[in-house]
Each structure stands twice: as structure tokens, then as C-alpha cells.
Scaffold this motif. Structure first.
Motif, PDB file in Angstrom:
ATOM      1  N   GLY A 164      10.579   7.467  23.156  1.00  0.00           N
ATOM      2  CA  GLY A 164       9.339   8.114  22.772  1.00  0.00           C
ATOM      3  C   GLY A 164       8.921   7.724  21.365  1.00  0.00           C
ATOM      4  N   GLN A 165       7.776   8.243  20.956  1.00  0.00           N
ATOM      5  CA  GLN A 165       7.289   7.915  19.625  1.00  0.00           C
ATOM      6  C   GLN A 165       8.188   8.527  18.563  1.00  0.00           C
ATOM      7  OE1 GLN A 165       3.413   9.622  19.889  1.00  0.00           O
ATOM      8  NE2 GLN A 165       2.461   7.734  20.519  1.00  0.00           N
ATOM      9  N   GLN A 166       8.326   7.805  17.444  1.00  0.00           N
ATOM     10  CA  GLN A 166       9.104   8.310  16.326  1.00  0.00           C
ATOM     11  C   GLN A 166       8.339   8.060  15.051  1.00  0.00           C
ATOM     12  OE1 GLN A 166      12.989   6.438  16.510  1.00  0.00           O
ATOM     13  NE2 GLN A 166      13.850   8.261  17.426  1.00  0.00           N
ATOM     14  N   LEU A 167       8.404   9.022  14.156  1.00  0.00           N
ATOM     15  CA  LEU A 167       7.807   8.856  12.847  1.00  0.00           C
ATOM     16  C   LEU A 167       8.921   8.759  11.824  1.00  0.00           C
ATOM     17  CD1 LEU A 167       4.794  11.340  12.788  1.00  0.00           C
ATOM     18  CD2 LEU A 167       4.905   8.980  13.563  1.00  0.00           C
ATOM     19  N   ASN A 168       8.852   7.722  10.992  1.00  0.00           N
ATOM     20  CA  ASN A 168       9.832   7.529   9.933  1.00  0.00           C
ATOM     21  C   ASN A 168       9.223   7.965   8.616  1.00  0.00           C
ATOM     22  OD1 ASN A 168      11.890   6.284  11.592  1.00  0.00           O
ATOM     23  ND2 ASN A 168      10.501   4.559  11.737  1.00  0.00           N
ATOM     24  N   GLN A 169       9.831   8.940   7.994  1.00  0.00           N
ATOM     25  CA  GLN A 169       9.293   9.498   6.777  1.00  0.00           C
ATOM     26  C   GLN A 169      10.228   9.157   5.622  1.00  0.00           C
ATOM     27  OE1 GLN A 169       8.117  13.566   7.444  1.00  0.00           O
ATOM     28  NE2 GLN A 169       7.555  13.859   5.312  1.00  0.00           N
ATOM     29  N   SER A 170       9.655   8.739   4.495  1.00  0.00           N
ATOM     30  CA  SER A 170      10.491   8.407   3.343  1.00  0.00           C
ATOM     31  C   SER A 170       9.785   8.792   2.043  1.00  0.00           C
ATOM     32  CB  SER A 170      10.810   6.911   3.337  1.00  0.00           C
ATOM     33  OG  SER A 170       9.626   6.161   3.156  1.00  0.00           O
ATOM     34  N   PRO A 171      10.583   9.118   1.002  1.00  0.00           N
ATOM     35  CA  PRO A 171      12.041   9.216   1.050  1.00  0.00           C
ATOM     36  C   PRO A 171      12.480  10.483   1.765  1.00  0.00           C
ATOM     37  CG  PRO A 171      11.253   9.950  -1.072  1.00  0.00           C
ATOM     38  CD  PRO A 171      10.035   9.467  -0.318  1.00  0.00           C
ATOM     39  N   GLN A 172      13.772  10.576   2.084  1.00  0.00           N
ATOM     40  CA  GLN A 172      14.274  11.786   2.732  1.00  0.00           C
ATOM     41  C   GLN A 172      14.307  12.948   1.751  1.00  0.00           C
ATOM     42  OE1 GLN A 172      18.065  10.526   4.454  1.00  0.00           O
ATOM     43  NE2 GLN A 172      17.101  10.552   6.473  1.00  0.00           N
ATOM     44  N   SER A 173      14.617  12.646   0.490  1.00  0.00           N
ATOM     45  CA  SER A 173      14.623  13.684  -0.539  1.00  0.00           C
ATOM     46  C   SER A 173      14.373  13.046  -1.888  1.00  0.00           C
ATOM     47  CB  SER A 173      15.961  14.434  -0.548  1.00  0.00           C
ATOM     48  OG  SER A 173      17.019  13.559  -0.877  1.00  0.00           O
ATOM     49  N   MET A 174      13.924  13.839  -2.822  1.00  0.00           N
ATOM     50  CA  MET A 174      13.674  13.335  -4.154  1.00  0.00           C
ATOM     51  C   MET A 174      13.670  14.460  -5.181  1.00  0.00           C
ATOM     52  SD  MET A 174       9.689  12.260  -3.507  1.00  0.00           S
ATOM     53  CE  MET A 174       9.578  11.379  -5.032  1.00  0.00           C
ATOM     54  N   PHE A 175      14.240  14.128  -6.371  1.00  0.00           N
ATOM     55  CA  PHE A 175      14.159  15.008  -7.528  1.00  0.00           C
ATOM     56  C   PHE A 175      13.081  14.449  -8.434  1.00  0.00           C
ATOM     57  CE2 PHE A 175      17.388  18.175  -7.570  1.00  0.00           C
ATOM     58  CZ  PHE A 175      18.417  17.688  -6.784  1.00  0.00           C
ATOM     59  N   ILE A 176      12.252  15.309  -8.941  1.00  0.00           N
ATOM     60  CA  ILE A 176      11.279  14.822  -9.907  1.00  0.00           C
ATOM     61  C   ILE A 176      11.208  15.783 -11.080  1.00  0.00           C
ATOM     62  CG2 ILE A 176       9.891  13.648  -8.169  1.00  0.00           C
ATOM     63  CD1 ILE A 176       7.917  16.002  -8.486  1.00  0.00           C
ATOM     64  N   GLN A 177      10.710  15.246 -12.187  1.00  0.00           N
ATOM     65  CA  GLN A 177      10.509  16.052 -13.380  1.00  0.00           C
ATOM     66  C   GLN A 177       9.156  16.752 -13.260  1.00  0.00           C
ATOM     67  OE1 GLN A 177      13.037  15.686 -15.754  1.00  0.00           O
ATOM     68  NE2 GLN A 177      12.216  17.450 -16.847  1.00  0.00           N
ATOM     69  N   GLU A 178       9.100  18.018 -13.663  1.00  0.00           N
ATOM     70  CA  GLU A 178       7.835  18.740 -13.629  1.00  0.00           C
ATOM     71  C   GLU A 178       6.769  17.946 -14.381  1.00  0.00           C
ATOM     72  OE1 GLU A 178       8.168  22.738 -14.984  1.00  0.00           O
ATOM     73  OE2 GLU A 178       6.011  23.119 -14.929  1.00  0.00           O
ATOM     74  N   GLY A 179       5.596  17.820 -13.788  1.00  0.00           N
ATOM     75  CA  GLY A 179       4.502  17.076 -14.388  1.00  0.00           C
ATOM     76  C   GLY A 179       4.355  15.664 -13.845  1.00  0.00           C
ATOM     77  N   GLU A 180       5.406  15.185 -13.159  1.00  0.00           N
ATOM     78  CA  GLU A 180       5.342  13.833 -12.610  1.00  0.00           C
ATOM     79  C   GLU A 180       4.519  13.806 -11.324  1.00  0.00           C
ATOM     80  OE1 GLU A 180       9.582  11.797 -13.984  1.00  0.00           O
ATOM     81  OE2 GLU A 180       9.310  12.537 -11.947  1.00  0.00           O
TER      82      GLU A 180
ATOM     83  N   SER B 177       5.032  10.488  -4.551  1.00  0.00           N
ATOM     84  CA  SER B 177       4.478   9.780  -3.395  1.00  0.00           C
ATOM     85  C   SER B 177       5.479   9.796  -2.253  1.00  0.00           C
ATOM     86  CB  SER B 177       4.158   8.323  -3.739  1.00  0.00           C
ATOM     87  OG  SER B 177       3.038   8.243  -4.565  1.00  0.00           O
ATOM     88  N   MET B 178       4.991  10.030  -1.055  1.00  0.00           N
ATOM     89  CA  MET B 178       5.827   9.957   0.137  1.00  0.00           C
ATOM     90  C   MET B 178       4.998   9.337   1.254  1.00  0.00           C
ATOM     91  SD  MET B 178       5.981  14.032   0.994  1.00  0.00           S
ATOM     92  CE  MET B 178       6.189  14.505  -0.726  1.00  0.00           C
ATOM     93  N   ASN B 179       5.687   8.710   2.224  1.00  0.00           N
ATOM     94  CA  ASN B 179       4.912   8.083   3.278  1.00  0.00           C
ATOM     95  C   ASN B 179       5.558   8.238   4.635  1.00  0.00           C
ATOM     96  OD1 ASN B 179       6.467   5.492   4.037  1.00  0.00           O
ATOM     97  ND2 ASN B 179       6.445   5.486   1.818  1.00  0.00           N
ATOM     98  N   CYS B 180       4.794   7.889   5.620  1.00  0.00           N
ATOM     99  CA  CYS B 180       5.193   8.083   7.003  1.00  0.00           C
ATOM    100  C   CYS B 180       4.715   6.883   7.801  1.00  0.00           C
ATOM    101  CB  CYS B 180       4.517   9.360   7.497  1.00  0.00           C
ATOM    102  SG  CYS B 180       5.234  10.057   8.959  1.00  0.00           S
ATOM    103  N   THR B 181       5.598   6.291   8.612  1.00  0.00           N
ATOM    104  CA  THR B 181       5.204   5.154   9.440  1.00  0.00           C
ATOM    105  C   THR B 181       5.589   5.415  10.884  1.00  0.00           C
ATOM    106  OG1 THR B 181       7.292   4.016   9.030  1.00  0.00           O
ATOM    107  CG2 THR B 181       5.463   3.505   7.554  1.00  0.00           C
ATOM    108  N   SER B 182       4.813   4.814  11.781  1.00  0.00           N
ATOM    109  CA  SER B 182       5.019   5.019  13.210  1.00  0.00           C
ATOM    110  C   SER B 182       5.071   3.688  13.930  1.00  0.00           C
ATOM    111  CB  SER B 182       3.876   5.864  13.759  1.00  0.00           C
ATOM    112  OG  SER B 182       3.893   5.878  15.164  1.00  0.00           O
ATOM    113  N   SER B 183       5.739   3.656  15.074  1.00  0.00           N
ATOM    114  CA  SER B 183       5.778   2.452  15.893  1.00  0.00           C
ATOM    115  C   SER B 183       4.515   2.341  16.758  1.00  0.00           C
ATOM    116  CB  SER B 183       7.020   2.458  16.794  1.00  0.00           C
ATOM    117  OG  SER B 183       7.038   3.624  17.594  1.00  0.00           O
ATOM    118  N   SER B 184       3.745   3.413  16.856  1.00  0.00           N
ATOM    119  CA  SER B 184       2.513   3.373  17.640  1.00  0.00           C
ATOM    120  C   SER B 184       1.399   4.122  16.906  1.00  0.00           C
ATOM    121  CB  SER B 184       2.743   3.958  19.029  1.00  0.00           C
ATOM    122  OG  SER B 184       3.394   5.184  18.942  1.00  0.00           O
ATOM    123  N   ILE B 185       0.186   3.974  17.390  1.00  0.00           N
ATOM    124  CA  ILE B 185      -0.957   4.524  16.665  1.00  0.00           C
ATOM    125  C   ILE B 185      -1.164   6.014  16.961  1.00  0.00           C
ATOM    126  CG2 ILE B 185      -2.135   2.279  16.622  1.00  0.00           C
ATOM    127  CD1 ILE B 185      -3.957   3.345  18.852  1.00  0.00           C
TER     128      ILE B 185
END
Lengths: 111, 112
Positions: free
Chosen positions: B1-17, B20-28
Motif C-alpha cells: 500500500g501507499q507509504q509516506l516517509n517523513q523526515s526527520p524522525q525527531s529534532m531538537f532545536i533552540q527556541e527562536g530557530e 523544516s520537515m518534509n514528507c515524500t510518497s511513492s504515489s501522488i
């Protein structure tokens, strides 16, 4: 304007038992979808009800069944519970095929 | 079936920064949505995208529907502590139903 509501909040059942979860959609919404969310994962689509009929179904066994009532509320029934059925069950409502809004979920634990 | 790959899985950031995160799929998909989920709660809709190439903002959040219809990204500007949570992308086909296919989520943790 009340959002999507679900009951109960938490539930503990024994393997082999049956469970019924309930959902009331957001006012003005006619479509209800159910999702299963295992710990640490994204929600997985179970099925969707529209006009009291199952319109779409995900890859879940027949042990999972549902119903939609004339007031658009819905029930999810799971028979012969397995340990692997432990999850957060989410209900989402929408106006036809527009964006879905989620309820707070029912946490089901099967022991 | 369809799968969505999301990255990164986790992230630490400094307040104020910015984030960006993204998501890709094998189908439209015909619609992309971004949700945020706090512990013990259901996902909350942040942004919905309906056309390839569309760029939409909601306060400090900006999301884009990829031109190929197989990807989407979410940006959060000037992050604050209440941005902590899990962000999910979801794709929708709109074919006789509007079931959502979700990514695995990006867990955002902010250093105070």
C-alpha cells in the motif's frame, strides 16, 4: 461549537472480549472515519462511514466493524480482542470529502 | 500500500530557530495536510493544501504542496516552547472517500 467527541476516554479489556467505542462528529459534519494509532506510529485508517454506509475500508480484519446512525454519530466494534489491538483509537469527522478533524481518542488496553 | 516517509524522525532545536520537515510518497495525492499531536490528544489540523505548487501559511507555519504531488514540506519560523509535539503529514486522494494516509511523524523538541 463542540468539536469531535469520543467515549470512553480509556478502556481496559481482556483478550477475546468485545469492545464498542463511540464518536459524535463536529456539528455540520456528515462523514466519520476511524483510525488506529499504535504507540510511536502515525494513525492507520480503519474505515469511513457516510450516509450510514461504509464508504471506504483500510486493511483491517472483519473483527473490526462499525455503524453510523441517522444523527451521524458512529460506533466502532472490535470482536475477539487480541493483545495487538491495544492502541489509541481516533475518530475524525468531515463535511463530505473535505478536511478531517479528530477527536481526543479512546485509549484501549487489552490484557 | 501507499507509504509516506517523513523526515526527520525527531529534532531538537533552540527556541527562536526555524524548523523544516518534509514528507515524500511513492504515489501522488490530491490533498496534503499537516497535523500536530500533543501527548494524550488527537491530531489537530494545522494546514491543508489542495493544489500542486500551492504555498499556504498559518501564522508562523508555512507548508507547500510539491509540484510532483508526491511530496510536501512544513516550515515553522521562530520556534517557541509550545511548538513541542509530534507533527504528521497526511495525504488524501479524494476518490469516493477521503481516507488519510499518514507519515510516521516528526517529534519536535525545543531547548528552552
Amino acid at each position: 461549537d463542540a468539536g469531535v467527541t469520543q467515549s470512553p476516554t480509556h478502556l481496559i479489556k481482556t483478550r477475546g472480549q468485545q469492545v464498542t467505542l463511540r464518536c459524535s462528529p463536529k456539528s455540520g459534519h456528515d462523514t466519520v472515519s476511524w483510525y488506529q494509532q499504535a504507540l510511536g506510529q502515525g494513525p492507520q485508517f480503519i474505515f469511513q462511514y457516510y450516509e450510514e454506509e461504509e464508504r471506504q475500508r483500510g486493511n483491517f480484519p472483519d473483527r473490526f466493524s462499525g455503524h453510523q446512525f441517522p444523527n451521524y454519530s458512529s460506533e466502532l466494534n472490535v470482536n475477539a480482542l487480541l493483545l495487538g489491538d491495544s492502541a489509541l483509537y481516533l475518530c475524525a469527522s468531515s463535511r463530505s470529502s473535505y478536511e478531517q478533524y479528530f477527536g481526543p481518542g479512546t485509549r484501549l488496553t487489552v490484557t | 500500500g501507499q507509504q509516506l516517509n517523513q523526515s526527520p524522525q525527531s529534532m531538537f532545536i533552540q527556541e527562536g530557530e526555524d524548523v523544516s520537515m518534509n514528507c515524500t510518497s511513492s504515489s501522488i495525492f490530491n490533498t496534503w495536510l499537516w497535523y500536530k499531536q500533543d501527548p494524550g490528544e488527537g491530531p489537530v489540523l494545522l494546514i491543508a493544501l489542495y493544489k500542486a505548487g500551492e504555498l499556504t501559511s498559518n501564522g508562523r507555519l508555512t507548508a507547500q504542496f510539491g509540484i510532483t504531488r508526491k511530496d510536501s514540506f512544513l516550515n515553522i519560523s521562530a520556534s517557541i516552547p509550545s511548538d513541542v509535539g509530534i507533527y504528521f503529514c497526511a495525504g488524501q486522494l479524494n476518490n469516493a472517500g477521503n481516507m488519510l494516509t499518514f507519515g510516521g511523524g516528526t517529534r519536535l523538541m525545543v531547548k528552552p
